[in-house]
Scaffold this active site. Structure first.
Site, PDB file in Angstrom:
ATOM      1  N   LYS A 192      82.196  14.620  12.980  1.00 47.59           N
ATOM      2  CA  LYS A 192      81.514  14.098  14.134  1.00 47.59           C
ATOM      3  C   LYS A 192      80.882  14.972  15.026  1.00 47.59           C
ATOM      4  O   LYS A 192      81.523  15.926  15.302  1.00 47.59           O
ATOM      5  CB  LYS A 192      82.107  12.938  14.799  1.00 47.59           C
ATOM      6  CG  LYS A 192      83.445  13.235  15.698  1.00 47.59           C
ATOM      7  CD  LYS A 192      82.720  13.530  17.159  1.00 47.59           C
ATOM      8  CE  LYS A 192      83.986  14.147  18.023  1.00 47.59           C
ATOM      9  NZ  LYS A 192      83.911  15.335  18.771  1.00 47.59           N
ATOM     10  N   ASP A 204      89.098   9.617  19.606  1.00 48.88           N
ATOM     11  CA  ASP A 204      87.665   9.280  18.821  1.00 48.88           C
ATOM     12  C   ASP A 204      88.234   8.696  17.150  1.00 48.88           C
ATOM     13  O   ASP A 204      87.132   9.008  16.520  1.00 48.88           O
ATOM     14  CB  ASP A 204      86.974  10.657  18.951  1.00 48.88           C
ATOM     15  CG  ASP A 204      87.870  11.924  18.794  1.00 48.88           C
ATOM     16  OD1 ASP A 204      88.778  11.797  18.185  1.00 48.88           O
ATOM     17  OD2 ASP A 204      87.343  12.913  18.923  1.00 48.88           O
TER      18      ASP A 204
HETATM   19  O1  C5P Z   1      92.810  11.144  22.386  1.00 51.54           O
HETATM   20  P1  C5P Z   1      93.027  12.701  21.821  1.00 51.54           P
HETATM   21  O2  C5P Z   1      94.397  12.979  21.398  1.00 51.54           O
HETATM   22  O3  C5P Z   1      91.930  13.134  20.898  1.00 51.54           O
HETATM   23  O4  C5P Z   1      92.730  13.759  23.172  1.00 51.54           O
HETATM   24  C1  C5P Z   1      93.178  14.938  22.948  1.00 51.54           C
HETATM   25  C2  C5P Z   1      93.375  15.325  24.451  1.00 51.54           C
HETATM   26  O5  C5P Z   1      92.107  15.540  25.024  1.00 51.54           O
HETATM   27  C3  C5P Z   1      94.058  14.659  25.381  1.00 51.54           C
HETATM   28  O6  C5P Z   1      95.483  14.959  25.323  1.00 51.54           O
HETATM   29  C4  C5P Z   1      93.355  15.137  26.895  1.00 51.54           C
HETATM   30  O7  C5P Z   1      93.838  16.327  27.288  1.00 51.54           O
HETATM   31  C5  C5P Z   1      91.968  15.406  26.519  1.00 51.54           C
HETATM   32  N1  C5P Z   1      91.184  14.091  26.500  1.00 51.54           N
HETATM   33  C6  C5P Z   1      90.878  13.537  27.817  1.00 51.54           C
HETATM   34  N2  C5P Z   1      89.951  12.510  27.938  1.00 51.54           N
HETATM   35  C7  C5P Z   1      89.527  11.847  27.052  1.00 51.54           C
HETATM   36  C8  C5P Z   1      89.931  12.418  25.743  1.00 51.54           C
HETATM   37  C9  C5P Z   1      90.653  13.557  25.283  1.00 51.54           C
HETATM   38  O8  C5P Z   1      91.299  14.115  28.609  1.00 51.54           O
HETATM   39  N3  C5P Z   1      88.881  10.922  27.145  1.00 51.54           N
END
Ligand code: C5P
Length: 316
Positions: free
Chosen positions: A31, A158
């Site tokens: 993506k 995501d």
């Molecule tokens: O949700 P995901 O595991 O992909 O997120 C990875 C990291 O990216 C999170 O631990 C956080 O530090 C950051 N993140 C964030 N806000 C979001 C998505 C991700 O701060 N909406």
């Protein structure tokens, strides 16, 4: 007129299914974010997002076979660098599906990886989405897409989008997705892949340190541009609030963006948390020319072309 790559009538998940006896092969796309507005940090540490996700034709493939334990092997991008243990998002996705359905978490999984890792293209999230769809078919658990998306949301922000695919509006921390109907028009992109990845948490932390104020705002203009189907119009509306943080951490990405624009791209931006830079082309032919020009300039590790939108994780 370009061929539509994506059907907005997608009934894949609405059919009853039996457990598969043969291998189940699932293809899942990368993506990009056409719009990424980053809001304030929430009490849970995530940032509130308003984003427009867009699935592009650069794929990983996950094959699931019956087994009496859970094993994962891989080939391609990231082999040797990616852990294949319980911390891999694929393993966590399989365990989450098993817990939700009461099925044994047994499967022999093999990943063929083309999506670069730590690139801002959601490759790890894509693989988790593929694992949910593959094991749901292998086991015959037959979950609806919304149920798979709900499990996906517990694993990463995501991942629900990678189950859905197409073009979609993402809110919350990115896990709340609703499809954006754009009439099947194909957009053409060129990706400049960097030598070394960037850590998503580090990019978000840098965003906070730089002031933590997103400026991308509402995606309404971008959504209107998608409906207009004119790449010149879309070019002006692409926005990514994480770009400044990615450039702060990796200043040489500025040269990559400049090289793409100099080579004739309609627009260039950092993809998600980076470091992949993504360029908009007029059509498939222009994308191929742009890719050749960027390759000749040797400003990044690899150059890829990809069109979107394409469907999310699907059984082949
Ligand atoms: O949700 P995901 O595991 O992909 O997120 C990875 C990291 O990216 C999170 O631990 C956080 O530090 C950051 N993140 C964030 N806000 C979001 C998505 C991700 O701060 N909406």
């Amino acid at each position: 007129m370009t061929e539509p790559l994506f059907s907005e009538d997608d009934e894949e998940f609405d059919r009853p299914r039996l457990a598969a006896h043969g291998p189940v092969r699932v293809r899942v796309p990368a993506k990009i974010n056409l719009h990424l507005h980053v809001g304030p940090v929430r009490p849970d540490g995530f940032h509130e997002l308003t984003t427009v996700y867009h699935a592009i034709g650069l794929y990983d493939e996950l094959t699931a076979r019956r087994g009496d334990t859970l094993t994962l092997t891989m080939e391609g991008e990231g082999t040797g660098a990616l852990s294949l243990g319980e911390d891999n998002l694929i393993m966590r996705a399989v365990r989450a599906l098993a817990a939700e359905t009461g099925h044994d978490a047994f499967a022999r999984l093999h990943l063929k990886k083309q999506i670069p890792i730590a690139a801002g293209l959601a490759g790890g999230s894509a693989d988790a989405a593929a694992a949910l769809v593959a094991c749901d078919h292998l086991w015959g658990t037959g979950l609806a897409r919304d149920d798979l998306a709900a499990i996906a949301a517990t694993l990463g922000s995501d991942i629900p989008f990678l189950v859905l695919g197409g073009t979609a509006l993402g809110t919350g921390r990115g896990e709340l997705v609703s499809p954006v109907l754009t009439g099947g028009h194909a957009w053409h992109w060129v990706l400049a892949v960097a030598d070394e990845g960037l850590s998503t948490p580090v990019v978000y932390k840098t965003f906070d340190e730089l002031g933590g104020v997103g400026v991308a705002g509402s995606p309404d203009d971008l959504l209107a541009a998608l409906r207009q189907r004119d790449p010149e119009v879309l070019a002006d509306r692409l926005a990514n609030d994480l770009q400044a943080a990615a450039l702060h951490l990796r200043p040489e990405l500025r040269q990559v963006l400049d090289a793409g624009l100099d080579a004739g791209a309609l627009a260039g931006l950092v993809s998600g948390s980076g470091p992949t830079c993504v360029f908009l082309a007029e059509d498939a032919r222009h994308a191929a020319l742009l890719a050749a020009e960027l390759e000749a300039r040797a400003c990044c590790r690899a150059v890829r072309t990809a069109a979107g939108p394409v469907p999310g994780a699907r059984v082949l």
